[in-house]
Design a protein around this motif. Structure first.
Motif, mmCIF file in Angstrom:
data_model
loop_
_atom_site.group_PDB
_atom_site.id
_atom_site.type_symbol
_atom_site.label_atom_id
_atom_site.label_comp_id
_atom_site.label_asym_id
_atom_site.label_seq_id
_atom_site.Cartn_x
_atom_site.Cartn_y
_atom_site.Cartn_z
ATOM 1 N N GLY A 114 0.795 -1.217 0.000
ATOM 2 C CA GLY A 114 0.000 0.000 0.000
ATOM 3 C C GLY A 114 0.827 1.268 0.000
ATOM 4 N N SER A 115 2.022 1.212 0.572
ATOM 5 C CA SER A 115 2.880 2.404 0.641
ATOM 6 C C SER A 115 3.430 2.811 -0.715
ATOM 7 C CB SER A 115 4.050 2.158 1.599
ATOM 8 O OG SER A 115 5.026 1.312 0.998
ATOM 9 N N GLY A 116 3.459 1.871 -1.648
ATOM 10 C CA GLY A 116 4.036 2.149 -2.962
ATOM 11 C C GLY A 116 5.544 2.028 -2.997
ATOM 12 N N LYS A 117 6.157 1.760 -1.854
ATOM 13 C CA LYS A 117 7.613 1.608 -1.798
ATOM 14 C C LYS A 117 8.001 0.216 -2.283
ATOM 15 C CE LYS A 117 7.922 4.610 2.219
ATOM 16 N NZ LYS A 117 8.170 4.636 3.674
ATOM 17 N N PRO A 118 9.146 0.092 -2.933
ATOM 18 C CA PRO A 118 9.575 -1.242 -3.369
ATOM 19 C C PRO A 118 9.987 -2.090 -2.173
ATOM 20 C CG PRO A 118 11.281 0.369 -3.815
ATOM 21 C CD PRO A 118 10.092 1.145 -3.317
ATOM 22 N N PHE A 119 9.902 -3.383 -2.336
ATOM 23 C CA PHE A 119 10.335 -4.318 -1.297
ATOM 24 C C PHE A 119 11.184 -5.385 -1.969
ATOM 25 C CE2 PHE A 119 9.335 -7.979 1.651
ATOM 26 C CZ PHE A 119 10.159 -7.534 2.672
ATOM 27 N N THR A 120 12.471 -5.396 -1.627
ATOM 28 C CA THR A 120 13.415 -6.322 -2.264
ATOM 29 C C THR A 120 14.282 -7.012 -1.217
ATOM 30 O OG1 THR A 120 14.968 -4.514 -2.573
ATOM 31 C CG2 THR A 120 13.507 -4.999 -4.427
ATOM 32 N N PRO A 121 13.702 -7.916 -0.419
ATOM 33 C CA PRO A 121 14.540 -8.616 0.553
ATOM 34 C C PRO A 121 15.578 -9.473 -0.156
ATOM 35 C CG PRO A 121 12.372 -9.627 0.404
ATOM 36 C CD PRO A 121 12.332 -8.387 -0.439
ATOM 37 N N TYR A 122 16.814 -9.392 0.320
ATOM 38 C CA TYR A 122 17.940 -10.129 -0.260
ATOM 39 C C TYR A 122 18.121 -9.794 -1.744
ATOM 40 C CZ TYR A 122 17.109 -12.803 3.981
ATOM 41 O OH TYR A 122 16.896 -13.168 5.290
ATOM 42 N N GLY A 123 17.676 -8.614 -2.149
ATOM 43 C CA GLY A 123 17.797 -8.200 -3.539
ATOM 44 C C GLY A 123 16.761 -8.819 -4.469
ATOM 45 N N ILE A 124 15.828 -9.574 -3.915
ATOM 46 C CA ILE A 124 14.778 -10.203 -4.715
ATOM 47 C C ILE A 124 13.608 -9.232 -4.829
ATOM 48 C CG2 ILE A 124 13.162 -12.150 -4.848
ATOM 49 C CD1 ILE A 124 15.183 -13.658 -2.959
ATOM 50 N N PRO A 125 13.247 -8.848 -6.046
ATOM 51 C CA PRO A 125 12.148 -7.886 -6.195
ATOM 52 C C PRO A 125 10.784 -8.527 -5.919
ATOM 53 C CG PRO A 125 12.975 -8.543 -8.342
ATOM 54 C CD PRO A 125 13.845 -9.210 -7.321
ATOM 55 N N VAL A 126 10.329 -8.406 -4.686
ATOM 56 C CA VAL A 126 9.043 -8.971 -4.286
ATOM 57 C C VAL A 126 7.913 -8.013 -4.660
ATOM 58 C CG1 VAL A 126 7.639 -9.733 -2.315
ATOM 59 C CG2 VAL A 126 10.074 -10.329 -2.431
ATOM 60 N N MET A 127 8.127 -6.717 -4.426
ATOM 61 C CA MET A 127 7.128 -5.695 -4.756
ATOM 62 C C MET A 127 7.813 -4.533 -5.443
ATOM 63 S SD MET A 127 4.924 -5.384 -1.290
ATOM 64 C CE MET A 127 4.447 -6.850 -0.402
ATOM 65 N N PRO A 128 7.364 -4.184 -6.632
ATOM 66 C CA PRO A 128 7.942 -3.008 -7.290
ATOM 67 C C PRO A 128 7.416 -1.729 -6.634
ATOM 68 C CG PRO A 128 6.137 -3.880 -8.594
ATOM 69 C CD PRO A 128 6.327 -4.815 -7.438
ATOM 70 N N GLY A 129 8.139 -0.650 -6.817
ATOM 71 C CA GLY A 129 7.690 0.637 -6.309
ATOM 72 C C GLY A 129 6.640 1.256 -7.238
ATOM 73 N N ARG A 130 5.805 2.114 -6.667
ATOM 74 C CA ARG A 130 4.784 2.835 -7.425
ATOM 75 C C ARG A 130 4.747 4.266 -6.935
ATOM 76 N NH1 ARG A 130 1.961 -0.535 -4.740
ATOM 77 N NH2 ARG A 130 0.537 1.038 -3.977
ATOM 78 N N ASP A 131 4.149 5.140 -7.731
ATOM 79 C CA ASP A 131 4.013 6.536 -7.329
ATOM 80 C C ASP A 131 2.829 6.762 -6.403
ATOM 81 O OD1 ASP A 131 6.237 7.341 -8.750
ATOM 82 O OD2 ASP A 131 5.081 7.726 -10.573
ATOM 83 N N ASP A 132 1.814 5.911 -6.507
ATOM 84 C CA ASP A 132 0.611 6.125 -5.699
ATOM 85 C C ASP A 132 0.627 5.279 -4.432
ATOM 86 O OD1 ASP A 132 0.372 3.797 -7.303
ATOM 87 O OD2 ASP A 132 -1.791 3.769 -6.978
ATOM 88 N N ARG A 133 -0.127 5.738 -3.431
ATOM 89 C CA ARG A 133 -0.298 5.013 -2.176
ATOM 90 C C ARG A 133 -1.740 4.529 -2.104
ATOM 91 N NH1 ARG A 133 2.420 8.336 2.657
ATOM 92 N NH2 ARG A 133 1.314 6.696 3.716
ATOM 93 N N ILE A 134 -1.932 3.419 -1.427
ATOM 94 C CA ILE A 134 -3.274 2.882 -1.222
ATOM 95 C C ILE A 134 -3.498 2.865 0.289
ATOM 96 C CG2 ILE A 134 -4.851 0.970 -1.695
ATOM 97 C CD1 ILE A 134 -2.848 0.119 -3.934
ATOM 98 N N ALA A 135 -4.129 3.914 0.780
ATOM 99 C CA ALA A 135 -4.234 4.138 2.223
ATOM 100 C C ALA A 135 -4.926 2.997 2.959
ATOM 101 C CB ALA A 135 -4.963 5.454 2.491
ATOM 102 N N TRP A 136 -5.984 2.449 2.392
ATOM 103 C CA TRP A 136 -6.717 1.402 3.114
ATOM 104 C C TRP A 136 -5.861 0.160 3.354
ATOM 105 C CZ3 TRP A 136 -7.416 -3.508 1.457
ATOM 106 C CH2 TRP A 136 -7.316 -3.771 0.080
ATOM 107 N N MET A 137 -4.838 -0.052 2.533
ATOM 108 C CA MET A 137 -3.946 -1.199 2.733
ATOM 109 C C MET A 137 -2.953 -0.941 3.867
ATOM 110 S SD MET A 137 -2.934 -2.504 -1.033
ATOM 111 C CE MET A 137 -3.853 -3.841 -1.754
ATOM 112 N N MET A 138 -2.689 0.303 4.142
ATOM 113 C CA MET A 138 -1.720 0.645 5.176
ATOM 114 C C MET A 138 -2.357 0.695 6.568
ATOM 115 S SD MET A 138 0.263 3.494 2.924
ATOM 116 C CE MET A 138 1.254 4.056 4.262
ATOM 117 N N ILE A 139 -3.624 0.979 6.631
ATOM 118 C CA ILE A 139 -4.297 1.186 7.918
ATOM 119 C C ILE A 139 -4.253 -0.039 8.828
ATOM 120 C CG2 ILE A 139 -6.557 1.659 8.976
ATOM 121 C CD1 ILE A 139 -7.021 3.638 6.617
ATOM 122 N N PRO A 140 -4.580 -1.257 8.347
ATOM 123 C CA PRO A 140 -4.566 -2.405 9.284
ATOM 124 C C PRO A 140 -3.208 -2.621 9.954
ATOM 125 C CG PRO A 140 -5.669 -3.015 7.240
ATOM 126 C CD PRO A 140 -5.048 -1.660 7.020
ATOM 127 N N ALA A 141 -2.134 -2.516 9.194
ATOM 128 C CA ALA A 141 -0.807 -2.709 9.792
ATOM 129 C C ALA A 141 -0.469 -1.556 10.719
ATOM 130 C CB ALA A 141 0.256 -2.863 8.718
#
Length: 179
Positions: A114-141
């Motif tokens: 939801g943050s739009g930030k990339p996530f690459t643990p150990y250099g593995i691209p699990v989630m690409p980055g995006r320009d937009d945020r999805i607020a409802w996805m961030m709220i539960p965490a």
């Protein structure tokens, strides 16, 4: 090749189950240490050192709990039996630990996406980055990740305490099944 010792038995957990258990125990100890340092001394060099691996280790623990769950289900009929009232309490406690080990990182991954930030643990691209945020996805965490993490720590400490009670007070072999 023989499977003796690798698979669980009614008397003892096998080598694979014990390896999952103790590896994850060590990684959770590191995660909990980082969280406790952060809430007690704040943002310091030591906190950044210990807590700097939080995202990557959290992802690692999530993957390990999934594999551990699959392994546990494959061995369910061979595992030591938890019977009686204490057995039901142990089953509930283990179920709560597993549920928290799945829910907590799931919330973090949802927030990360939801943050739009990339996530690459150990250099593995699990989630690409995006320009937009999805607020409802961030709220539960934002609401629950922190508190559920400390809940998990308390439940794990209770798990350790009960293992010690079994060993030191009741003098049974419960702890020996996992060591």
């Amino acid at each position: 090749m023989t499977t003796a010792g690798w698979l669980d038995t009614p008397q003892r957990y096998g080598r694979v189950s014990r390896a999952f258990h103790w590896l994850m125990a060590a990684l959770f100890a590191w995660q909990f240490a980082g969280a406790l340092l952060y809430v007690t001394i704040g943002d310091t060099a030591i906190t950044r050192f210990v807590g700097g691996s939080h995202f990557t280790l959290g992802f690692t623990l999530f993957v390990l709990v999934l594999f551990r769950g699959i392994w546990g289900l494959a061995n369910i009929r061979r595992r030591p039996i938890h019977d009686g009232r204490l057995g039901r309490a142990a089953t509930f406690g283990h179920g709560l630990i597993y549920a928290l080990m799945v829910v907590i990182p799931s919330l973090a991954l949802l927030r990360q996406y939801g943050s739009g930030k990339p996530f690459t643990p150990y250099g593995i691209p699990v989630m690409p980055g995006r320009d937009d945020r999805i607020a409802w996805m961030m709220i539960p965490a934002d609401l629950f990740h922190y508190w559920l993490g400390f809940t998990l720590m308390i439940v794990v400490l209770g798990h350790v305490a009960m293992a010690m009670v079994h060993r030191l007070r009741w003098k049974d072999d419960t702890l020996a099944r996992m060591t």
